[in-house]
Scaffold this active site. Sequence first.
Site, PDB file in Angstrom:
ATOM      1  N   CYS A 157      99.101 130.000 -12.534  1.00 59.86           N
ATOM      2  CA  CYS A 157      99.897 129.411 -13.612  1.00 59.86           C
ATOM      3  C   CYS A 157      99.276 129.606 -14.987  1.00 59.86           C
ATOM      4  O   CYS A 157      99.958 129.466 -16.003  1.00 59.86           O
ATOM      5  CB  CYS A 157     100.105 127.917 -13.356  1.00 59.86           C
ATOM      6  SG  CYS A 157     100.969 127.576 -11.805  1.00 59.86           S
ATOM      7  N   GLN A 185     100.441 122.922  -3.471  1.00 60.44           N
ATOM      8  CA  GLN A 185     100.567 122.186  -4.719  1.00 60.44           C
ATOM      9  C   GLN A 185     101.193 120.815  -4.499  1.00 60.44           C
ATOM     10  O   GLN A 185     100.838 119.840  -5.172  1.00 60.44           O
ATOM     11  CB  GLN A 185     101.405 123.002  -5.704  1.00 60.44           C
ATOM     12  CG  GLN A 185     102.764 123.403  -5.179  1.00 60.44           C
ATOM     13  CD  GLN A 185     103.503 124.298  -6.152  1.00 60.44           C
ATOM     14  OE1 GLN A 185     103.293 124.216  -7.357  1.00 60.44           O
ATOM     15  NE2 GLN A 185     104.361 125.156  -5.649  1.00 60.44           N
ATOM     16  N   HIS A 212     108.678 125.693 -15.999  1.00 55.90           N
ATOM     17  CA  HIS A 212     107.351 126.283 -15.820  1.00 55.90           C
ATOM     18  C   HIS A 212     107.520 127.702 -15.282  1.00 55.90           C
ATOM     19  O   HIS A 212     107.506 127.929 -14.076  1.00 55.90           O
ATOM     20  CB  HIS A 212     106.549 125.418 -14.849  1.00 55.90           C
ATOM     21  CG  HIS A 212     105.201 125.950 -14.489  1.00 55.90           C
ATOM     22  ND1 HIS A 212     104.512 126.872 -15.266  1.00 55.90           N
ATOM     23  CD2 HIS A 212     104.402 125.682 -13.416  1.00 55.90           C
ATOM     24  CE1 HIS A 212     103.358 127.135 -14.678  1.00 55.90           C
ATOM     25  NE2 HIS A 212     103.263 126.444 -13.564  1.00 55.90           N
ATOM     26  N   CYS A 220      96.712 123.290 -15.015  1.00 58.31           N
ATOM     27  CA  CYS A 220      96.197 123.477 -13.664  1.00 58.31           C
ATOM     28  C   CYS A 220      96.682 124.818 -13.132  1.00 58.31           C
ATOM     29  O   CYS A 220      97.748 125.308 -13.500  1.00 58.31           O
ATOM     30  CB  CYS A 220      96.647 122.343 -12.756  1.00 58.31           C
ATOM     31  SG  CYS A 220      98.436 122.125 -12.650  1.00 58.31           S
TER      32      CYS A 220
END
Length: 385
Positions: free
Chosen positions: A89, A157, A338, A368
């Site tokens: 990410c 996650q 995202h 993160c």
Amino acid sequence: MAEAYIVDALRSPTGRRKGGLSDVHGADLGAHVLKSLVERNNIPDADYEDVIFGCCDTVGPLAGDIARTCWLAAGLDDGVPGTTIDRQCGSSQQAVHFAAQAVMSGTMDVVVAGGVQTMTQIPISYAMTAAEPLGFTDPFTGSKGWVERYGNQPPTQFNSAQMIADKWGLSREDLEVFSLESHTRAIAAIKEGRFDREIVPLNGVTNDETPRETTLEKMASLDYLFGCDKVTAAVSSQTCDAASAMLIVSEDALKKYNLKPRARIHHMSVRATDPIWMLTAPIPATEHALKKAGLTLDDIDLVEINEAFASVAMAWLKETGYPHEKTNVNGGAIALGHPLGASGTKLMTTLLHELERTGGRYGLQTMCEGGGQANVTIIERLDSE
């Protein structure tokens, strides 16, 4: 040491899943922001020295070094190279770090850092699914070293988001209140035109499509995700389609092309922690960055922390004591999406524009990342009027 300056930063709108950008090829989505970046600045395209793009799940239309393909699809000089990187990410935030390091080392003067992700066309699990016919299920199962150290359970996650909520004493209701605030802030920012300067419209999409007019009652009606008892879609970041890019240059380039610097890279670092917890690294990474930079959180005017899940940002806020009022002030990924490989420069673009709008000096960005990692970048707004 030489300085690295941010001259420009822009992004596409975030297209919701199956929304207005869902049919745009990844190369064309990235090309749109690259072409706009070049057109807005007084640098011949042949003088750009590298294009560093973040991207995850680089298969199908995102395969084949998408950074290079985006540049060529934009019709720009074919002598300019490109490279694609994957720090999960944080990929495009790492792209900024690599671009700035190239400039600060004196080896380059004009570099683009950015990222692209088309999550409608290539869902987050697609790469692993595509590998199944070859006998692979995930990046961890089958590794003797991994199993000896962490066991047979691969990190996920969703489990991490649940573990964080439990450890920091966050209830489902707490997470939903935070998530509702993310949507409220994002909708207000759109109505006030706060994103207008940073967005280059595409395919008829002029604003982010992802924020929702929702309520706590609607959130409470959603089912839990993957065996969790606090984590739902309402408290998770949205999948979306987007691209973003920043122009990073040296002082020599500022003079040569008569450019005005908007900010300088004050600090950049990356740290890591337990990969099973996965999403907690922004906490120690922030502490490390501030110590290295000789700053405290009192010096930081604004923070952008990626809202991969509400629990991630809330735990960071609890642990650091930084005010929520100065964090993700225009909403975060729960509302604004995202787009994985594009999120780093997307957040930094918003951070830069908000510092300019409010007159702040220092902005800190962290997020993160898979593998229990977290980048931290501190930028300093420059008054170049």
